[in-house]
Design an enzyme around this catalytic site. Structure first.
Site, PDB file in Angstrom:
ATOM      1  CB  SER A  42      -0.937  -0.001   1.115  1.00 18.25           C
ATOM      2  OG  SER A  42      -0.266  -0.035   2.348  1.00 18.25           O
ATOM      3  CE  LYS A  51      -4.749   5.643  -3.682  1.00 14.56           C
ATOM      4  NZ  LYS A  51      -6.077   5.031  -3.756  1.00 14.56           N
ATOM      5  CD  GLU A  74      -6.681  -0.056  -8.636  1.00 16.96           C
ATOM      6  OE1 GLU A  74      -7.315   0.230  -7.563  1.00 16.96           O
ATOM      7  OE2 GLU A  74      -5.512  -0.286  -8.564  1.00 16.96           O
TER       8      GLU A  74
END
Length: 782
Positions: free
Chosen positions: A93, A128, A186
Site C-alpha cells: 500500500s 490514483k 487497476e
C-alpha cells in the site's frame, strides 16, 4: 421450493439477519455440490430463486450486506474456485499526503535520504484509480495467471475472469518484455458502464451497487467467468512486481513500454520535476477529475529513476519512493440524532455520533467518530445539532463542525459519563503518560473483566490483519462469546476440536453441516501463523502492523520474542527514571549527563553561597544547556530535591534487554514499555501460553546470511557524508544486519561519522569494533 416465505417488505431487521444467514448456508451448500462435487441437488430455477431472495433482502437492508455475502461470491465455493496465489513481490500500500505542504515534504524527504540537497528529482504523477488492484503474470509474453491483491502477500486466483477484460492482452505485443513479469494495475468500471450495469440490475429486480469500485470488485470475483465477461470491466496498467530481467531505467520509460506491450495506461500521467512539478500535476488532475469517465481519488507520485527507487527501498508495508496525494474530503450536512459510547479493546471509550443518513461522496453515512470528550466540548457538539460531515480521505466519516444558527432550543451540552457503559459500570479514568500527565483519552479500568474489552480483543484477534479466520465474523464471534464458548483466543482453536459444542452448533438455527465444516476449516487453517501476525494479534497497545513486523524481523522466533518481553518487563525503567527522562526540556544528551554525574561519588566543588539551582547545575554538570537547567529548576526547586531524584533515576534505569527492545527500529521506548507491561500481567502471560499450546508460529523470514554483516547488530552514530542515515540503515537491513538505536554489549559494530558522541564512547568502553564510513562501505562490498 415449497415453503411459504414472508414478503421482504414485511421483514424486520432481526428477521432479515436470520434469513440472510439461512440463505448463505443454503447457497454455499448448493455451490459445493455443483462446483466441487459436480452433483447438483436442486434445479437451476430453485437455485436462482435463493439468489434472488438474497439480493432482494440485501437491497432492502443494504447495511446488512456482509463480506461473505453470496452476492459477492464469497464462501466455500469461492475459496475453492479462487485458490490462493502468493505474489512474487508483495503488493504494498502507499502512504498518503493531504496537503501541498505534505507533498513538498515528500520531495524534501527523498532528497534528504539520497543526499541530493540542491538537486532536482524527477517524478511521475499518475491518477490514483479507484478500482480493484490486480497482478497478471506473463511467461514468454503469454498470460499464465492473474490474482487480486488480497492481503498484499497472498491474493486470489482470478485468471479466467481477468482473461475476459478486453484491456488485458492475452499475449504481449512489441518487444523487450522480460521472460517472466507480473504486471500490476487497476480493474475498474467507467461511469457510463456503471450506470448501465445498475440500470440493468434495477430492470431485472436485482441488487444494485453503491459505487463503481464495489461493482468492479463484485464483477471480478464472480465464480462464473461468463458473468464477468458480461460486465464491461477495464484495466489500467501502472506497475510491475516480479520480473526476470531489467527492462527500463525510469518509471516513465516503463509506462511507455507497457503501452507498447498492449496495455492501457492513464493518459493523464505526467513526468514532472521537483516539488513545484508535484503541486502543478495535482492541480491539473484535480481540475480534470470531474471530466473523466472514471473515478480517481488522488494522484500517485513516484520517483522516476528506478535505481533511486531501489536505493530508497521500503518501510515495512509502504515504499519510500511513492506516495498518494489524496483529494480533499467531500462534505455534507445532516442531523446528529444521538451520541453513543463504544469501548475498545484497550478500554478507550470513544463517543460515536448517530446521524440521520446522508450521502457523502456516493456513500450513505450514518455514524461518525467524535474522538473524545474534549473534542465534543471544544466543538460544542450537541444532540439535535445540524452538523457538517466529511469523509476524511474519502473514507473515514468525521464531524468537522456544527451550524449554530440551526441548533434546537432544547439542545444541551453533552455530559460525558464517569462509568463504563458495560453492566459492571466500572469507573472511567483519564489515561496518563509515563510522566503522569493526563491525556484526553478516558479508559474503562475494568480491563478484561469488562465484556466490551474482552470481545473487542477477540475481534482484533480474528481481524483481517491478524488471524483472518474465514467463517468467524463479528456476528458469529459475538454469539459464541455470549454462549460462553469463546472467552480468550485459545478458545477459538479449542472449539474446532470440541465435538460436543460443534454438534450443538449444527442443531442451532442458522447453522448447518456446511457452515460448521467451513468454520472448522477456517480455524484449522490458522493453526500455523506467521510471527508478525501472532504479535499483532495479541493486541498490545501501540504495537501495530509496522511495529509487529519490526519485532518479528528482529527476534525471528516466537520463543525469542516471548523471552524478550519477559526480560524487558523485569528490566523496564522505574518511575524514578521516567520522572526525569520525560521532563520537557531534558533531551537524551542532558539526561545522559545527569545520570553520569549522579552515578559518580560526590565531588567537592566550590559553589558560591546563595547560588541558584540553575547556577549550581551549570557549575556541577557543564554539559547541561540552559533549557535543561531551567526545566530541572522548575521541576525540583532546590538542590537537595534534584540530587535525590537524579540518584534515584540511576537506580531506576532500564536494563539491557529493555534497551534492546526499545532500540529496535520502528519500536521505540513507548511501544517497548507496552510490550513489557503486557508480559508483566499474569493473565496476559496465561493467554499467550494457552495460545501457543494450540498453534505453531512460523518464524520470520530469515534475513540474508551470506554477507559480511549478516546477523550482526549495527549502530550508526555521528554524521555520514556519503549516504544518509536512513539509506545506511536500509542498506544494512537489506544485507541481513539488525540496526539498533543504542549501543550495548550485544552490539557488534558501530559506524561512527564526524560528531559522534556518547555512543562512540560507550562502544570504546565496551571494546566494540568501530568503523569509519569508508571502512563500512568497503565491508559491505565484500
Amino acid at each position: 421450493m415449497t415453503e411459504t416465505l414472508k414478503s421482504v417488505s414485511d421483514l424486520t431487521e432481526a428477521e432479515a439477519v436470520e434469513e440472510l444467514t439461512r440463505l448463505a448456508d443454503a447457497i454455499a451448500a448448493h455451490d459445493i455440490r455443483y462446483y466441487q462435487e459436480d452433483q447438483p441437488s436442486v434445479s437451476d430455477a430453485d437455485y436462482d430463486a435463493l439468489k434472488q431472495r438474497n439480493a432482494a433482502i440485501e437491497a432492502a437492508f443494504p447495511h446488512l450486506i456482509r463480506e461473505n455475502s453470496p452476492s459477492l461470491r464469497v464462501g466455500a465455493a469461492r475459496a475453492e474456485q479462487f485458490s490462493p496465489v502468493e505474489h512474487g513481490v508483495p503488493m504494498l500500500s502507499l502512504d498518503n499526503a493531504f496537503s501541498n505542504e505534505e507533498a513538498a515534504e515528500f520531495d524534501a524527504r527523498i532528497r534528504r535520504f539520497l543526499r541530493l540537497e540542491g538537486e532536482t528529482v524527477a517524478y511521475t504523477a499518475e491518477p490514483k484509480i479507484d478500482g480493484l488492484s490486480a497482478s497478471i503474470r506473463y511467461e514468454k509474453g503469454v498470460l499464465v495467471q492473474g490474482a487480486t491483491r488480497g492481503d498484499g502477500r497472498v491474493g486470489e486466483d482470478v485468471t479466467e475472469n481477468l482473461r475476459t477484460v478486453s484491456d488485458i492482452p492475452k499475449r504481449l505485443s512489441g518487444k523487450g518484455w522480460p521472460d517472466v513479469i507480473e504486471i500490476r494495475g487497476e480493474v475498474y468500471l467507467g461511469h457510463a458502464e456503471f450506470a448501465a450495469l445498475n440500470a440493468a440490475a434495477t430492470e431485472a429486480g436485482q441488487k444494485t451497487y453503491a459505487n463503481p469500485r464495489n461493482a468492479a470488485a463484485g464483477s471480478l470475483r464472480q465464480i462464473d467467468p461468463k458473468i464477468t465477461a458480461q460486465r464491461p470491466l477495464k484495466f489500467f496498467a501502472y506497475a510491475w512486481g516480479l520480473f526476470s530481467q531489467p527492462f527500463a531505467e525510469t518509471q516513465w520509460e516503463a509506462l511507455q513500454l507497457l503501452k507498447a506491450w498492449g496495455f492501457s495506461t492513464t493518459p493523464q500521467s505526467q513526468r514532472v520535476e521537483g516539488a513545484a512539478g508535484l503541486l502543478a500535476a495535482y492541480a491539473d488532475m484535480e481540475a480534470e477529475r470531474p471530466k473523466l469517465g472514471f473515478d480517481i481519488d488522488g494522484v500517485v507520485y513516484k520517483v522516476d529513476r528506478l535505481d533511486w527507487q531501489q536505493r530508497l527501498g521500503f518501510i515495512t508495508r509502504t515504499p519510500r519512493w511513492a506516495i498518494a496525494r489524496k483529494f480533499p474530503a467531500q462534505r455534507a450536512r445532516t442531523i446528529l440524532e444521538a451520541i453513543d459510547l463504544q469501548v475498545g479493546r484497550t478500554g478507550a471509550v470513544t463517543p460515536v455520533a448517530r446521524l440521520r443518513p446522508v450521502t457523502v461522496g456516493g456513500v450513505v453515512v450514518e455514524n461518525a467518530t467524535l474522538h473524545n470528550a474534549d473534542e465534543i466540548a471544544r466543538k460544542d457538539i450537541r444532540v439535535g445539532d445540524t452538523v457538517i460531515l466529511q469523509r476524511a480521505g474519502d473514507v473515514i466519516p468525521q464531524i468537522v463542525g456544527v451550524v449554530p444558527e440551526e441548533r434546537p432550543a432544547e439542545a444541551v451540552p453533552f455530559a460525558f459519563p464517569h462509568v463504563c457503559p458495560c453492566d459492571l459500570k466500572t469507573p472511567l479514568a483519564r489515561e496518563t503518560t509515563v510522566s503522569g500527565a493526563e491525556t484526553v483519552v478516558r479508559r474503562c479500568t475494568g480491563e478484561l473483566a469488562c465484556p466490551f474489552q474482552r470481545i473487542e480483543h477477540l475481534r482484533h484477534f480474528v481481524s483481517r490483519r491478524a488471524y483472518d479466520i474465514e467463517g468467524l465474523g463479528e456476528k458469529q464471534l459475538t454469539a459464541f462469546f455470549e454462549r460462553g464458548w469463546i472467552r480468550e483466543p485459545a478458545d477459538i482453536f479449542r472449539l474446532a476440536r470440541d465435538e460436543e459444542k460443534l454438534t450443538e452448533l449444527r442443531q442451532t438455527e442458522g447453522y448447518g453441516e456446511t457452515s460448521v465444516k467451513n468454520l472448522v476449516a477456517g480455524i484449522e487453517a490458522r493453526r500455523a501463523i506467521p510471527l508478525d501476525r501472532f504479535i499483532f494479534g495479541l493486541g498490545v497497545r501501540h504495537v501495530g502492523e509496522t511495529t509487529s513486523m519490526a519485532l518479528a524481523r528482529h527476534y525471528e522466533t516466537v520463543e525469542r520474542f516471548v523471552a524478550a518481553g519477559l526480560a524487558a518487563e523485569a528490566q523496564r525503567p522505574k518511575a524514578s527514571y521516567q520522572d526525569l527522562a520525560t521532563l520537557d526540556g531534558v533531551g537524551p544528551t542532558a539526561l545522559e549527563a545527569v545520570l553520569a554525574w549522579a552515578g559518580q561519588p560526590n565531588q567537592a566543588l566550590l559553589i558560591p553561597d546563595g547560588a541558584s539551582l540553575e547556577e549550581r547545575l551549570r557549575l556541577t554538570i557543564p554539559k547541561l544547556n540552559a533549557t535543561a537547567r531551567r526545566a530541572i529548576a522548575e521541576r525540583f526547586g532546590d538542590w537537595a530535591s534534584f540530587e535525590a531524584a537524579a540518584r534515584a533515576a540511576v537506580d531506576g534505569r532500564a536494563g539491557e534487554d529493555f534497551l534492546e527492545l526499545s532500540a529496535v527500529d520502528a519500536v521505540g521506548p513507548v511501544a517497548a514499555r507496552m510490550v513489557a507491561e503486557f508480559f508483566g500481567e499474569d493473565h496476559n502471560r496465561a493467554r499467550v501460553d494457552a495460545l501457543l499450546a494450540e498453534l505453531s508460529v512460523i518464524p520470520a523470514e530469515r534475513p540474508k546470511t551470506d554477507t559480511a554483516i549478516a546477523g550482526k547488530t549495527v549502530v550508526f552514530t555521528g554524521s555520514l557524508e556519503k549516504m544518509t542515515r536512513d539509506e545506511a540503515k536500509a542498506q544494512a537491513e537489506a544485507l541481513g544486519a539488525k540496526v539498533s538505536g543504542s549501543v550495548s554489549k550485544k552490539t557488534d559494530l558501530v559506524v561512527a561519522g564526524p560528531g559522534a558522541g556518547s555512543k562512540l564512547k560507550t562502544a570504546t568502553d565496551l571494546g566494540i569494533q568501530v568503523l569509519t564510513e569508508d571502512e563500512w562501505l568497503e565491508l559491505v562490498k565484500s
